[in-house]
Design an enzyme around this catalytic site. Structure first.
Site, mmCIF file in Angstrom:
data_model
loop_
_atom_site.group_PDB
_atom_site.id
_atom_site.type_symbol
_atom_site.label_atom_id
_atom_site.label_comp_id
_atom_site.label_asym_id
_atom_site.label_seq_id
_atom_site.Cartn_x
_atom_site.Cartn_y
_atom_site.Cartn_z
ATOM 1 C CG HIS A 150 -10.029 13.777 -25.623
ATOM 2 N ND1 HIS A 150 -9.977 14.532 -27.022
ATOM 3 C CD2 HIS A 150 -9.722 14.146 -25.419
ATOM 4 C CE1 HIS A 150 -9.788 15.912 -26.561
ATOM 5 N NE2 HIS A 150 -9.088 15.751 -25.595
ATOM 6 C CG HIS A 259 -7.951 14.921 -20.745
ATOM 7 N ND1 HIS A 259 -9.496 15.798 -20.233
ATOM 8 C CD2 HIS A 259 -8.143 14.937 -21.366
ATOM 9 C CE1 HIS A 259 -10.020 16.548 -20.837
ATOM 10 N NE2 HIS A 259 -9.051 16.674 -21.419
ATOM 11 C CB SER A 310 -6.090 14.980 -15.097
ATOM 12 O OG SER A 310 -4.395 14.137 -14.792
ATOM 13 C CD GLU A 501 -11.816 17.686 -23.909
ATOM 14 O OE1 GLU A 501 -10.838 17.162 -22.871
ATOM 15 O OE2 GLU A 501 -11.490 18.350 -24.977
ATOM 16 C CE1 TYR A 539 -11.891 20.476 -21.144
ATOM 17 C CE2 TYR A 539 -11.145 21.653 -23.499
ATOM 18 C CZ TYR A 539 -11.159 20.007 -22.468
ATOM 19 O OH TYR A 539 -9.178 20.331 -21.682
#
EC number: 3.5.1.23
Length: 731
Positions: A150, A259, A310, A501, A539
Site C-alpha cells: 500500500h 498506512h 495513520s 482497507e 474501504y
C-alpha cells in the site's frame, strides 16, 4: 512529465469536475479472476520441479524468493493520493516482490507481498499465465495470492478500471510490465528453493507507530464492543518464522497495520515507505554482508488492519496557520490544506522512524520461541458478486449472525466525503468529511457520468452518492462488482485476505468471527487480517461507522452491509478450511486489459548538450568528506524509463580496496537518492543527481560515484553508458 494547470483542468473535465477534488487515498479496486476451484489442491508440474520432493504428507515444504519489481521512476503519476501532478522524479528506494510458497502433501499455495499500492486482477492474471507457461497447472488464480504493501509512492496505471487509473492519465504498459515481471520472478525463485521447513507463530505489540485518524467514526461503534479493547488501534504484530530442518532461518512473514503514507503527497521519488524500510532493515540484519535486495533470508511485511490508521503521529494541522484540523469539525481557511505530519522533521525521517519501530517489533517477535504450526494447509478463494450477495446481519454485541435479518450489498458508488480525502493526504477545496446531504448541482454534474437508480440511493443510505461508479461503463467500467475474497489456512493459523482497507473495528470483527469458529473446533484462535489482497475495493467499515460518513465510510463502495458480507464469507471459509471442503468458485470477472486507454507520452529521444556526452560529470563531489555528510554528484543524463534496471541499479557507490572497486551502496539502499530532471527549455536533454548520505561506520578510504543509464536514439535504439565521478576520501 510535470502536469501543467491546463493538464489538470483536462483531467478535471474528464472526471466531470469531481476527480480534481480527490486528493485522497484514491486507491485501487482491481479484480481477481479465474479458476473454478477454490480449495487448492495442486497438480504435478510440467517442467521445473522443487529442489526437494514435496510429496511427504506430514511436513511443510517452503520456498522463499525476492525480486526487483521497480517500475518507471519518472514521469508516471504515483498511485495513492490521486494527485495528478505527483509524477515521479527519481528513486528513493526500489520496489520488491517477496514470495512465499507453501507445500504440504498435494496442496500448494503462493503468498506474495509486493511494494506497490495494491495488485490488481490484470497483473495477477498475467503473473499466473507466466507461471503456467513454466509449470503447467500447478499455479492458478485459486492458489496464487498477491498482496500490496500500500505504498503511495509507486508508479500507477496498472489497475485497469477507469476510476483507478484516471489520475495516472490511463493505463501504463511500463508499470504493468515491470510489476508482472518482478512478481513472476520472485515466485519462480521461491519455487526453485522449496525445502522442508518448520513454521513458528508469534505475536507482539508495537508501540508508538500508529494512531486512529477517524476516532469520531470509531466511537460510533457500540460502547460495550469498544470496552473489549484497550485502544482504538490494533497494535498487534503477528509473525510466522520459517526455519529449515537444521534450525537455520529460511524466511519471515510479518503482519502489521499502518498506512504506508509516511511519504506524503509532495514526494516525487519512488519509495517503498515505512513497511519497505522495515523489510530493508530486517533483511540487512538477517543477511549481514549482502547487498540490499539480494538476501538469502527473505523478510516479507504484509499490511494488516489499516483503514483508519495513520503513521503521521503529530496529527493534522492547517498548512499555513498551523491550527488543528480534521476536515469535519475543524476546518482550515480557504485554499489551505489540512494534512498530518510526523513524527520526524521531514517525511524521510518520519518514514525511517515508523519503519524502525515496526522492524524492532518484528525483531522482538523473531526472538520469541513461538508456537509451532503443524496442522493442515489450505487456501479457500471465491469471486463474490457483491451487489447480489445476501447474508444474515452480524450482531457485534452478541457476536453472532441473525438468520432472520438478511442484508445485501449494493452496486458500487462513492459518497461525498470520498472527495474530501483524509488527513494523510490533503484537500485544497476543504470538502468536509461526514457529509450526509447531497448537493443538487454536484448531483447533476455527477449524474452525467451515471445516474444512480432509486434502488442505489436507498441501498447506500445514508451515503449521498457522489459517483455512481457501478453504473458508469465509459470508456470502460469505473469499478468492478465482483470482489476476490480468500482465506489461507496455514497449519492452524488463518490469514484473511481482504481486497481493501478494513477499519480497526471492522478488522477486529473479522478476527472475532474466525476465532470463534476455531474455538468451537477446539483450536487456538490464531488469526491475521491481510489487507490489499488480490485487488482493491477501497474501504470496509462497520455499519455504525457508515452512518456518519467520514472518508472511510464514503469509500465503502458496496454499501453499509459490506462488512457483513465479509464476516459471513470468512465464517464459511474457516469451516471449509477446517473440514477440508470446497466453496463455490463464484462468477469470474471480465478482462478489460484490451479496453484500456492512455494519455501517457512515451520516451521518444534523449539528447546531450553540444560538446558533452551521456554520463559526463557536471558537478563533482568534494575531495574530502566526513561521515554524516551528503555526497552529491551531477551527470549528463538520459530518461530512466529507457531501462528500469530491475535487478541492477542506476547508481553505485564504490570503495577502493586492494586495487579493486567494491560496491558499498546502490539505489536500493536507504542512504542514497537518485534524482532526474529535464534541462530547462528542453524536452530531450536531462541531468541526473546522485546523493549519498555517508554512514557513520563508513571506512576511511577512496570512494567514487558511478551512474549507469541508457539513452534513446532516433529510431528508438537504446545505448548503454556509464559515468564515473572523481575519487573522494572519507575521513
Amino acid at each position: 512529465m510535470t502536469i501543467s494547470l491546463v493538464g489538470k483542468l483536462v483531467m478535471i473535465v474528464l472526471c466531470l469536475g469531481v476527480i480534481g477534488g480527490m486528493t485522497a487515498l484514491i486507491v485501487i479496486y482491481i479484480q481477481d479472476i479465474n479458476d473454478n476451484v477454490t480449495t487448492t489442491t495442486s497438480t504435478s508440474t510440467t517442467t521445473a520441479a522443487p529442489t526437494t520432493d514435496p510429496s511427504v504428507n506430514d511436513q511443510f515444504h517452503v520456498g522463499v524468493g525476492i525480486a526487483d519489481m521497480t517500475g518507471p521512476c519518472v514521469e508516471i503519476t504515483f498511485m495513492g493520493y490521486a494527485e495528478v501532478g505527483q509524477t515521479g522524479r527519481g528513486l528513493h528506494t526500489r520496489q520488491y516482490s517477496r514470495a512465499f510458497i507453501f507445500v504440504r502433501g498435494d496442496t500448494r499455495l503462493v503468498l506474495v507481498t509486493a511494494d506497490v499500492q495494491s495488485v490488481g486482477i490484470a497483473v495477477r492474471r498475467q503473473v499466473v499465465e507466466n507461471l503456467q507457461r513454466l509449470y503447467g497447472d500447478t499455479y492458478s488464480l485459486r492458489n496464487v495470492i498477491l498482496t500490496g504493501t500500500h505504498t503511495h509512492s509507486g508508479p500507477g496505471g496498472h489497475l485497469v478500471h477507469f476510476l483507478l487509473d484516471v489520475s495516472i492519465l490511463g493505463f501504463s504498459r511500463e508499470t504493468y510490465n515491470a510489476y508482472v515481471d518482478g512478481i513472476t520472478r520472485s515466485i519462480v525463485r521461491a519455487h526453485d528453493n522449496v525445502v522442508p521447513a518448520r513454521l513458528y507463530f508469534t505475536r507482539t505489540q508495537v508501540p508508538d507507530a500508529q494512531y486512529n485518524r477517524s476516532p469520531f467514526s470509531y466511537n460510533q461503534n457500540p460502547a460495550e464492543e469498544r470496552e473489549r479493547y484497550a485502544r482504538n488501534v490494533d497494535d498487534e504484530l503477528t509473525q510466522v518464522r520459517i526455519e529449515k530442518t537444521d534450525g537455520s532461518l529460511h524466511g519471515v512473514m510479518t503482519w502489521f497495520g499502518v498506512h504506508t503514507t509516511s511519504m506524503n503527497m509532495t514526494n516525487r521519488l519512488v519509495s517503498s515507505d515505512n513497511l519497505g524500510y522495515a523489510a530493508y532493515r530486517m533483511e540487512k540484519h538477517l543477511n549481514p554482508g549482502r547487498i540490499a535486495g539480494n538476501p538469502t533470508v527473505v523478510a516479507g511485511f504484509f499490511i494488516s488492519i489499516l483503514g483508519d490508521i495513520s503513521p503521521n503521529l503529530r496529527g493534522a494541522r492547517c498548512e499555513f496557520s498551523g491550527n488543528e484540523c480534521d476536515n469535519q469539525f475543524l476546518l482550515c481557511a480557504a485554499l489551505e490544506r489540512c494534512f498530518a505530519k510526523g513524527p520526524g522533521n521531514d517525511m524521510f525521517e518520519s518514514t525511517r522512524i515508523i519503519g524502525e519501530r515496526v522492524y524492532l517489533g518484528a525483531l522482538d517477535a523473531l526472538h520469541k520461541p513461538g508456537v509451532e504450526l503443524d496442522g493442515e494447509l489450505a487456501v479457500i478463494h471465491q469471486f463474490v458478486d457483491m451487489p447480489q450477495e445476501a447474508v444474515p446481519r452480524y450482531d457485534p454485541l452478541l457476536q453472532n449472525f441473525n438468520a432472520s435479518d438478511t442484508v445485501q450489498g449494493c452496486v458500487p458508488a462513492m459518497g461525498y466525503s470520498f472527495a474530501s480525502g483524509t488527513i494523510d493526504g490533503a484537500n485544497v477545496l476543504n470538502i468536509t468529511q461526514g457529509t450526509i446531504q447531497g448537493n443538487p448541482l454536484l448531483d447533476a454534474i455527477a449524474g452525467v457520468v451515471a445516474e444512480p437508480t432509486p434502488e442505489d440511493i436507498e441501498c447506500h443510505a445514508p451515503k449521498p452518492i457522489l459517483l455512481a461508479t457501478g453504473r458508469a461503463n465509459f470508456p470502460l467500467p469505473w469499478h468492478p462488482q465482483i470482489a476476490s475474497i480468500s482465506l489461507i489456512w496455514l497449519g492452524g493459523f488463518a490469514i484473511l485476505g481482504v481486497p481493501g482497507e478494513p477499519t480497526t473495528m471492522a478488522g477486529r470483527r473479522m478476527k472475532d468471527v474466525v476465532g470463534k469458529v476455531m474455538e468451537q473446533r477446539g483450536l487456538e484462535p490464531r488469526v491475521a487480517v491481510s489487507s490489499l489482497t488480490n485487488e482493491y475495493i477501497h474501504y470496509v467499515c462497520t455499519f455504525e461507522e457508515y452512518q456518519v460518513q467520514r472518508y472511510e465510510a464514503a469509500s465503502t463502495i458496496y454499501g453499509p452491509h459490506t462488512l457483513d458480507i465479509f464476516l459471513s464469507k470468512f465464517q464459511e471459509f474457516t469451516v471449509a478450511a477446517i473440514d477440508g471442503t470446497n466453496v463455490p468458485a463464484g462468477p469470474e470477472p471480465n478482462d478489460y486489459v484490451n479496453s484500456t486507454i492512455t494519455l501517457i507520452v512515451p520516451v521518444m529521444l534523449d539528447t546531450s548538450a553540444i560538446g558533452s556526452s551521456f554520463g559526463d560529470v557536471i558537478e563533482e563531489p568534494p575531495e574530502i568528506v566526513n561521515r554524516g555528510d551528503t555526497v552529491r554528484a551531477v551527470f549528463v543524463g538520459a530518461n530512466p524509463r529507457n531501462d528500469l534496471r530491475q535487478e541492477s541499479s542506476y547508481l553505485l557507490v564504490e570503495r577502493l580496496e586492494l586495487g579493486h572497486w567494491i560496491t558499498v551502496a546502490t539505489d536500493a539502499d536507504w542512504e542514497t537518492r537518485f534524482l532526474w530532471e529535464r534541462e530547462p527549455e528542453s524536452n530531450t536533454a536531462s541531468r541526473v543527481t546522485i546523493e549519498w548520505n555517508v554512514p557513520s561506520d563508513a571506512i576511511s578510504a577512496q570512494h567514487r560515484v558511478v551512474y549507469r543509464g541508457a539513452s534513446r536514439l532516433v529510431g528508438g535504439r537504446l545505448v548503454q553508458f556509464e559515468g564515473v565521478s572523481r575519487h573522494f576520501r572519507i575521513r
